[in-house]
Write an enzyme that holds these catalytic residues in place. Sequence first.
Site, mmCIF file in Angstrom:
data_model
loop_
_atom_site.group_PDB
_atom_site.id
_atom_site.type_symbol
_atom_site.label_atom_id
_atom_site.label_comp_id
_atom_site.label_asym_id
_atom_site.label_seq_id
_atom_site.Cartn_x
_atom_site.Cartn_y
_atom_site.Cartn_z
ATOM 1 N N LYS A 111 0.868 -1.132 -0.056
ATOM 2 C CA LYS A 111 0.133 0.176 -0.106
ATOM 3 C C LYS A 111 0.716 1.240 0.081
ATOM 4 O O LYS A 111 0.565 2.243 -0.765
ATOM 5 C CB LYS A 111 -0.993 0.023 1.264
ATOM 6 C CG LYS A 111 -1.916 -1.016 1.063
ATOM 7 C CD LYS A 111 -3.304 -0.514 0.099
ATOM 8 C CE LYS A 111 -4.221 -1.747 0.136
ATOM 9 N NZ LYS A 111 -5.267 -1.151 -1.016
ATOM 10 N N LYS A 195 -2.129 -11.270 -9.066
ATOM 11 C CA LYS A 195 -3.359 -11.910 -8.369
ATOM 12 C C LYS A 195 -4.172 -10.891 -9.182
ATOM 13 O O LYS A 195 -4.227 -9.805 -9.656
ATOM 14 C CB LYS A 195 -3.520 -11.838 -7.021
ATOM 15 C CG LYS A 195 -3.603 -10.321 -6.267
ATOM 16 C CD LYS A 195 -3.870 -10.441 -4.857
ATOM 17 C CE LYS A 195 -4.218 -9.000 -4.508
ATOM 18 N NZ LYS A 195 -4.910 -8.882 -3.280
ATOM 19 N N LYS A 198 -9.194 -5.873 -7.650
ATOM 20 C CA LYS A 198 -9.997 -4.426 -8.050
ATOM 21 C C LYS A 198 -8.950 -3.376 -8.402
ATOM 22 O O LYS A 198 -9.095 -2.727 -9.517
ATOM 23 C CB LYS A 198 -10.818 -4.170 -6.861
ATOM 24 C CG LYS A 198 -11.586 -2.886 -7.250
ATOM 25 C CD LYS A 198 -12.935 -3.130 -7.860
ATOM 26 C CE LYS A 198 -13.731 -1.776 -8.391
ATOM 27 N NZ LYS A 198 -14.200 -1.994 -9.490
HETATM 28 P P1 TYM Z 1 -10.286 -8.310 0.217
HETATM 29 O O1 TYM Z 1 -11.833 -7.323 0.283
HETATM 30 O O2 TYM Z 1 -9.313 -7.644 -0.460
HETATM 31 O O3 TYM Z 1 -10.837 -9.517 -0.364
HETATM 32 C C1 TYM Z 1 -11.818 -10.257 -0.194
HETATM 33 C C2 TYM Z 1 -11.597 -11.878 -0.255
HETATM 34 O O4 TYM Z 1 -11.226 -12.064 -1.617
HETATM 35 C C3 TYM Z 1 -10.130 -12.739 -1.374
HETATM 36 N N1 TYM Z 1 -9.324 -12.451 -2.660
HETATM 37 C C4 TYM Z 1 -8.500 -13.393 -3.590
HETATM 38 N N2 TYM Z 1 -8.689 -14.832 -3.485
HETATM 39 C C5 TYM Z 1 -7.981 -15.344 -4.389
HETATM 40 N N3 TYM Z 1 -7.608 -14.594 -5.399
HETATM 41 C C6 TYM Z 1 -7.497 -13.594 -5.628
HETATM 42 N N4 TYM Z 1 -6.935 -12.890 -6.619
HETATM 43 C C7 TYM Z 1 -8.370 -12.724 -4.720
HETATM 44 N N5 TYM Z 1 -8.683 -11.346 -4.405
HETATM 45 C C8 TYM Z 1 -9.174 -11.270 -3.285
HETATM 46 C C9 TYM Z 1 -9.352 -12.451 -0.404
HETATM 47 O O5 TYM Z 1 -8.179 -13.183 -0.016
HETATM 48 C C10 TYM Z 1 -10.343 -12.150 0.840
HETATM 49 O O6 TYM Z 1 -10.533 -13.555 1.347
HETATM 50 N N6 TYM Z 1 -8.486 -7.661 4.878
HETATM 51 C C11 TYM Z 1 -9.836 -8.289 4.081
HETATM 52 C C12 TYM Z 1 -11.021 -8.101 4.445
HETATM 53 C C13 TYM Z 1 -11.150 -8.326 5.973
HETATM 54 C C14 TYM Z 1 -11.186 -9.819 6.664
HETATM 55 C C15 TYM Z 1 -11.497 -9.530 7.769
HETATM 56 C C16 TYM Z 1 -11.054 -11.067 5.942
HETATM 57 C C17 TYM Z 1 -11.404 -7.652 6.827
HETATM 58 N N7 TYM Z 1 -11.458 -8.436 8.096
HETATM 59 C C18 TYM Z 1 -11.463 -10.711 8.888
HETATM 60 C C19 TYM Z 1 -11.417 -12.021 6.833
HETATM 61 C C20 TYM Z 1 -11.483 -11.991 8.193
HETATM 62 C C21 TYM Z 1 -9.540 -7.695 2.570
HETATM 63 O O7 TYM Z 1 -9.115 -6.758 2.348
HETATM 64 O O8 TYM Z 1 -10.121 -8.681 1.684
#
Ligand code: TYM
Length: 330
Positions: A111, A195, A198
């Site tokens: 970031k 990966k 968004k």
């Molecule tokens: P975020 O919003 O970036 O992504 C949400 C979920 O999607 C998965 N993901 C992927 N998995 C495989 N390949 C990809 N290309 C890919 N892009 C996204 C992420 O691994 C995630 O599971 N920090 C987290 C949100 C969060 C969270 C939590 C998750 C906040 N508190 C507590 C679990 C438990 C996040 O930014 O995910």
Amino acid sequence: MKIVLSGIRPTGHLHLGNYFGAVRNFVKLQDEYKCFYFIADYHSLTTHPKPEHLQENIRTVLSEYLACGLDPDKATIYIQSDVEEVAELYLLMNMNAYVGELERTTTFKEKVRKQPNNVNAGLLTYAVLMASDILIHHADYVPVGKDQEQHLEMTRRFARRFNNIYDVDYFKEPQPFNFFGKDLVKVPGLDGSGKMGKSEGNAINLTDEPEVIRKKVMKAVTDAGPKEPNSPMSEPIQNLFSILELVSTPDTVEHFRDEYNKATIRYVDLKRQLAEDIIKFTQPFREKYQQIYNDLDYLRKVRKMGKEKAKESASKTVKEVREIIGFKDF
Ligand code: TYM
């Protein structure tokens, strides 16, 4: 009963990475476990969204959760900021998180590179908020994609540290979980490396119209093609095969692997097939999504139900943590 918890930041539409890394697990697990699935809107403030975008994105992701098959009668589906107790636990957990370890987090370093003009303290303590989300409901399993592995490791560390500091056996150490296999999933993007994400601008959304999907897939990065039979595969081509494996039948994958190994593959055929299989895969979802998104009464009802259930569990934890820490009545 074991507890499952996970969340997604509301930054736009869900993409195939979110689905295969996380949401398909959510759907599967809700039948057998006590599940908490939330929308991580506090987390999304780290990128300074406009209020109207934030509200819109929350509605979008909630509708998409439901369109994917999350059932509010089975799982607790809620918005993170509806449960203020999370913010209190986050404050308390921050006291036991060290700046050095937070600075070393891979996602933080990423970031800093991506948004050098907005390196806010929320980004630094992102993992503490995530740990608070998880620990507040005493989750055993956290279905996430590969990119969140380090955050879970830190959650376990924060849980252990809290237990050590206060000499209690209070927080459990949650484990990452993938119902569909041993390893956590990383869905690649269409731009050749890295990966799908968004902010990477390389994603196919579950709600993309067929024409948009075709365009995106046809533009995917490839290479010059195998020169001879059994050539090693470059990363962009491996990535296309990885996505094909998720949305197509084993026969189709096998067919194109054979073509590749014989060095007779035409990437345009591979891409056409991939696009059509993604379209087929996402179609039922697209149809349901619009209908749910337009039903505000239903969305409000789901939100209220989730908030009540999540607050019940969260307020119990915060009350107990306050007591452990020493915030008590005279
Ligand atoms: P975020 O919003 O970036 O992504 C949400 C979920 O999607 C998965 N993901 C992927 N998995 C495989 N390949 C990809 N290309 C890919 N892009 C996204 C992420 O691994 C995630 O599971 N920090 C987290 C949100 C969060 C969270 C939590 C998750 C906040 N508190 C507590 C679990 C438990 C996040 O930014 O995910």
